[in-house]
Design a protein around this motif. Structure first.
Motif, PDB file in Angstrom:
ATOM      1  N   GLY A   1       0.785  -1.227   0.000  1.00 20.11           N
ATOM      2  CA  GLY A   1       0.000   0.000   0.000  1.00 20.11           C
ATOM      3  C   GLY A   1       0.818   1.280   0.000  1.00 20.11           C
ATOM      4  N   SER A   2       2.070   1.224  -0.457  1.00 17.28           N
ATOM      5  CA  SER A   2       2.890   2.438  -0.464  1.00 17.28           C
ATOM      6  C   SER A   2       2.351   3.428  -1.508  1.00 17.28           C
ATOM      7  CB  SER A   2       4.342   2.097  -0.763  1.00 17.28           C
ATOM      8  OG  SER A   2       4.465   1.602  -2.066  1.00 17.28           O
ATOM      9  N   TRP A   3       2.677   4.697  -1.321  1.00 15.06           N
ATOM     10  CA  TRP A   3       2.170   5.738  -2.199  1.00 15.06           C
ATOM     11  C   TRP A   3       2.808   5.688  -3.580  1.00 15.06           C
ATOM     12  CZ3 TRP A   3       2.022  10.652   1.361  1.00 15.06           C
ATOM     13  CH2 TRP A   3       0.984  10.504   2.267  1.00 15.06           C
ATOM     14  N   THR A   4       2.013   6.073  -4.603  1.00 16.07           N
ATOM     15  CA  THR A   4       2.532   6.164  -5.962  1.00 16.07           C
ATOM     16  C   THR A   4       2.875   7.605  -6.318  1.00 16.07           C
ATOM     17  OG1 THR A   4       0.316   6.368  -6.903  1.00 16.07           O
ATOM     18  CG2 THR A   4       1.241   4.148  -6.742  1.00 16.07           C
ATOM     19  N   TRP A   5       2.398   8.560  -5.519  1.00 13.94           N
ATOM     20  CA  TRP A   5       2.756   9.963  -5.697  1.00 13.94           C
ATOM     21  C   TRP A   5       2.670  10.663  -4.352  1.00 13.94           C
ATOM     22  CZ3 TRP A   5      -0.768  13.600  -4.237  1.00 13.94           C
ATOM     23  CH2 TRP A   5      -2.107  13.195  -4.161  1.00 13.94           C
ATOM     24  N   THR A   6       3.360  11.785  -4.249  1.00 14.56           N
ATOM     25  CA  THR A   6       3.344  12.594  -3.034  1.00 14.56           C
ATOM     26  C   THR A   6       3.352  14.073  -3.413  1.00 14.56           C
ATOM     27  OG1 THR A   6       4.388  12.916  -0.881  1.00 14.56           O
ATOM     28  CG2 THR A   6       5.860  12.621  -2.764  1.00 14.56           C
ATOM     29  N   ALA A   7       2.924  14.920  -2.495  1.00 13.60           N
ATOM     30  CA  ALA A   7       2.897  16.362  -2.731  1.00 13.60           C
ATOM     31  C   ALA A   7       4.106  17.008  -2.068  1.00 13.60           C
ATOM     32  CB  ALA A   7       1.612  16.964  -2.181  1.00 13.60           C
ATOM     33  N   LEU A   8       4.812  17.839  -2.843  1.00 15.73           N
ATOM     34  CA  LEU A   8       5.954  18.592  -2.329  1.00 15.73           C
ATOM     35  C   LEU A   8       5.631  20.077  -2.420  1.00 15.73           C
ATOM     36  CD1 LEU A   8       8.945  16.691  -3.984  1.00 15.73           C
ATOM     37  CD2 LEU A   8       7.979  16.374  -1.692  1.00 15.73           C
ATOM     38  N   GLY A   9       5.881  20.774  -1.330  1.00 13.41           N
ATOM     39  CA  GLY A   9       5.627  22.206  -1.276  1.00 13.41           C
ATOM     40  C   GLY A   9       6.804  22.995  -1.809  1.00 13.41           C
ATOM     41  N   PRO A  10       6.767  24.317  -1.641  1.00 11.31           N
ATOM     42  CA  PRO A  10       7.867  25.164  -2.082  1.00 11.31           C
ATOM     43  C   PRO A  10       9.181  24.730  -1.418  1.00 11.31           C
ATOM     44  CG  PRO A  10       5.991  26.489  -1.418  1.00 11.31           C
ATOM     45  CD  PRO A  10       5.680  25.081  -1.033  1.00 11.31           C
ATOM     46  N   GLY A  11      10.236  24.685  -2.190  1.00  9.25           N
ATOM     47  CA  GLY A  11      11.530  24.270  -1.675  1.00  9.25           C
ATOM     48  C   GLY A  11      11.670  22.774  -1.474  1.00  9.25           C
ATOM     49  N   GLY A  12      10.719  22.010  -1.971  1.00 15.34           N
ATOM     50  CA  GLY A  12      10.785  20.553  -1.851  1.00 15.34           C
ATOM     51  C   GLY A  12      10.339  20.010  -0.506  1.00 15.34           C
ATOM     52  N   ARG A  13       9.654  20.815   0.284  1.00 13.87           N
ATOM     53  CA  ARG A  13       9.170  20.377   1.605  1.00 13.87           C
ATOM     54  C   ARG A  13       8.052  19.353   1.436  1.00 13.87           C
ATOM     55  NH1 ARG A  13       5.082  22.490   5.082  1.00 13.87           N
ATOM     56  NH2 ARG A  13       4.667  24.015   3.457  1.00 13.87           N
ATOM     57  N   ASP A  14       8.183  18.229   2.146  1.00 17.07           N
ATOM     58  CA  ASP A  14       7.180  17.166   2.078  1.00 17.07           C
ATOM     59  C   ASP A  14       5.918  17.617   2.806  1.00 17.07           C
ATOM     60  OD1 ASP A  14       5.778  14.815   1.852  1.00 17.07           O
ATOM     61  OD2 ASP A  14       7.119  13.640   3.133  1.00 17.07           O
ATOM     62  N   LEU A  15       4.780  17.636   2.095  1.00 20.51           N
ATOM     63  CA  LEU A  15       3.516  18.063   2.690  1.00 20.51           C
ATOM     64  C   LEU A  15       2.749  16.905   3.328  1.00 20.51           C
ATOM     65  CD1 LEU A  15       2.299  20.547  -0.054  1.00 20.51           C
ATOM     66  CD2 LEU A  15       3.481  21.042   2.090  1.00 20.51           C
ATOM     67  N   ARG A  16       3.285  15.683   3.218  1.00 22.85           N
ATOM     68  CA  ARG A  16       2.691  14.489   3.803  1.00 22.85           C
ATOM     69  C   ARG A  16       1.292  14.219   3.257  1.00 22.85           C
ATOM     70  NH1 ARG A  16       6.288  12.896   7.642  1.00 22.85           N
ATOM     71  NH2 ARG A  16       4.883  11.276   8.367  1.00 22.85           N
ATOM     72  N   ILE A  17       1.140  14.463   1.961  1.00 24.94           N
ATOM     73  CA  ILE A  17      -0.105  14.179   1.248  1.00 24.94           C
ATOM     74  C   ILE A  17       0.254  13.303   0.061  1.00 24.94           C
ATOM     75  CG2 ILE A  17      -1.992  15.170  -0.105  1.00 24.94           C
ATOM     76  CD1 ILE A  17      -1.643  17.728   1.553  1.00 24.94           C
TER      77      ILE A  17
END
Length: 129
Positions: free
Chosen positions: A37-53
């Motif tokens: 069940g690992s993620w196939t995509w993730t959201a990265l914020g400005p500067g590459g910060r992981d948004l945990r989405i």
């Protein structure tokens, strides 16, 4: 418009707090991780910060879904991730839901399911003959 850009716009429609400059990035899990069940995509914020989405569902699958549901998932003692999953609208109130009646297979939210037309463990409230 790219698939990731269209999905990002759709995520903003379901009121996810995504800052300007957010981008969706494909993750390449191993086949073993994929079945876990690992993620196939993730959201990265400005500067590459992981948004945990993110989601274990592909971006294309989520774009084709009727509705999207953002579910909090506990990933540690303090951290909570947001898992985006496809959903169907509730038959009565049209909010996103993943549950379905075991008898009629209709989608319902938890609130509307308590007033649904079946009672007990699969026994119809009224005879259907």
């Amino acid at each position: 418009m790219k698939t990731s850009e269209r999905l990002l716009a759709r995520l903003r429609e379901i009121d996810l707090d995504l800052p300007e400059g957010t981008r969706l990035v494909r993750v390449y899990p191993s086949p073993a991780m994929r079945t876990e069940g690992s993620w196939t995509w993730t959201a990265l914020g400005p500067g590459g910060r992981d948004l945990r989405i993110g989601s274990q569902h592909s971006m294309a699958t989520l774009l084709g879904a009727e509705m999207l549901l953002a579910e909090p998932v506990r990933s540690g003692v303090v951290d909570t991730d947001i898992d985006v999953v496809p959903a169907r609208p509730c038959r009565q109130c049209a909010t996103a839901t993943e549950t379905a009646c075991r008898i009629c297979r209709g989608p319902f939210c938890q609130t509307c399911f308590t007033d649904h037309h079946h009672e007990g463990y699969g026994t119809p409230a009224e005879p259907d003959w």
